[in-house]
Design a protein around this motif. Structure first.
Motif, PDB file in Angstrom:
ATOM      1  N   UNK A  64     -12.526 -28.334  25.756  1.00  0.00           N
ATOM      2  CA  UNK A  64     -13.648 -28.107  26.678  1.00  0.00           C
ATOM      3  C   UNK A  64     -14.530 -26.947  26.227  1.00  0.00           C
ATOM      4  N   UNK A  65     -13.936 -25.921  25.621  1.00  0.00           N
ATOM      5  CA  UNK A  65     -14.688 -24.721  25.242  1.00  0.00           C
ATOM      6  C   UNK A  65     -14.856 -24.528  23.739  1.00  0.00           C
ATOM      7  N   UNK A  66     -14.160 -25.341  22.927  1.00  0.00           N
ATOM      8  CA  UNK A  66     -14.160 -25.133  21.473  1.00  0.00           C
ATOM      9  C   UNK A  66     -14.539 -26.418  20.743  1.00  0.00           C
ATOM     10  N   UNK A  67     -15.270 -26.279  19.657  1.00  0.00           N
ATOM     11  CA  UNK A  67     -15.663 -27.426  18.841  1.00  0.00           C
ATOM     12  C   UNK A  67     -14.491 -27.917  18.000  1.00  0.00           C
ATOM     13  N   UNK A  68     -14.503 -29.195  17.678  1.00  0.00           N
ATOM     14  CA  UNK A  68     -13.547 -29.762  16.736  1.00  0.00           C
ATOM     15  C   UNK A  68     -14.140 -29.689  15.345  1.00  0.00           C
ATOM     16  N   UNK A  69     -13.300 -29.951  14.328  1.00  0.00           N
ATOM     17  CA  UNK A  69     -13.810 -29.903  12.955  1.00  0.00           C
ATOM     18  C   UNK A  69     -12.860 -30.644  12.025  1.00  0.00           C
ATOM     19  N   UNK A  70     -13.363 -30.883  10.811  1.00  0.00           N
ATOM     20  CA  UNK A  70     -12.589 -31.524   9.736  1.00  0.00           C
ATOM     21  C   UNK A  70     -12.763 -30.667   8.494  1.00  0.00           C
ATOM     22  N   UNK A  71     -11.665 -30.470   7.773  1.00  0.00           N
ATOM     23  CA  UNK A  71     -11.717 -29.658   6.560  1.00  0.00           C
ATOM     24  C   UNK A  71     -12.425 -30.401   5.435  1.00  0.00           C
ATOM     25  N   UNK A  72     -12.625 -29.719   4.338  1.00  0.00           N
ATOM     26  CA  UNK A  72     -13.075 -30.367   3.116  1.00  0.00           C
ATOM     27  C   UNK A  72     -11.992 -31.338   2.677  1.00  0.00           C
ATOM     28  N   UNK A  73     -12.391 -32.392   1.978  1.00  0.00           N
ATOM     29  CA  UNK A  73     -11.444 -33.394   1.503  1.00  0.00           C
ATOM     30  C   UNK A  73     -10.930 -32.984   0.123  1.00  0.00           C
ATOM     31  N   UNK A  74      -9.603 -33.070  -0.053  1.00  0.00           N
ATOM     32  CA  UNK A  74      -8.974 -32.785  -1.332  1.00  0.00           C
ATOM     33  C   UNK A  74      -8.533 -34.110  -1.943  1.00  0.00           C
ATOM     34  N   UNK A  75      -9.222 -34.603  -2.975  1.00  0.00           N
ATOM     35  CA  UNK A  75      -8.815 -35.858  -3.612  1.00  0.00           C
ATOM     36  C   UNK A  75      -7.643 -35.634  -4.562  1.00  0.00           C
ATOM     37  N   UNK A  76      -6.657 -36.538  -4.520  1.00  0.00           N
ATOM     38  CA  UNK A  76      -5.496 -36.476  -5.408  1.00  0.00           C
ATOM     39  C   UNK A  76      -5.363 -37.825  -6.087  1.00  0.00           C
ATOM     40  N   UNK A  77      -5.165 -37.775  -7.412  1.00  0.00           N
ATOM     41  CA  UNK A  77      -4.905 -38.988  -8.184  1.00  0.00           C
ATOM     42  C   UNK A  77      -6.096 -39.786  -8.434  1.00  0.00           C
TER      43      UNK A  77
END
Length: 77
Positions: A64-77
């Motif tokens: 309710x009071x804080x934004x959500x987020x997604x980290x940078x993507x780390x590609x493997x392989x």
């Protein structure tokens, strides 16, 4: 382990936030684990030594009071 630190101008948005770690490959998303951030926003999720190929990233849901987020993507392989 994957680890990181949440950032926010609101200190109340740093602690006790549920962080989820995912691996995505060929459109399939797999939850690898989750953790709760500490008062400084730090979190850590162990995923093992042998990473499978795919794209790895972490998310934190909005509240309710804080934004959500997604980290940078780390590609493997």
């Amino acid at each position: 382990a994957f680890h990181g630190k949440l950032t926010s101008p609101r200190s109340s948005c740093l602690g006790n936030r549920k962080v989820k770690m995912f691996r995505e490959r060929n459109g399939k998303k797999v939850l690898l684990g989750s953790d709760r951030s500490d008062a400084q926003g730090k979190w850590k999720i162990p995923v093992g030594k042998n990473l499978k190929s795919g794209s790895y990233y972490a998310t934190v849901a909005k509240t309710k009071k804080c934004k959500g987020d997604k980290s940078s993507v780390l590609p493997v392989g």
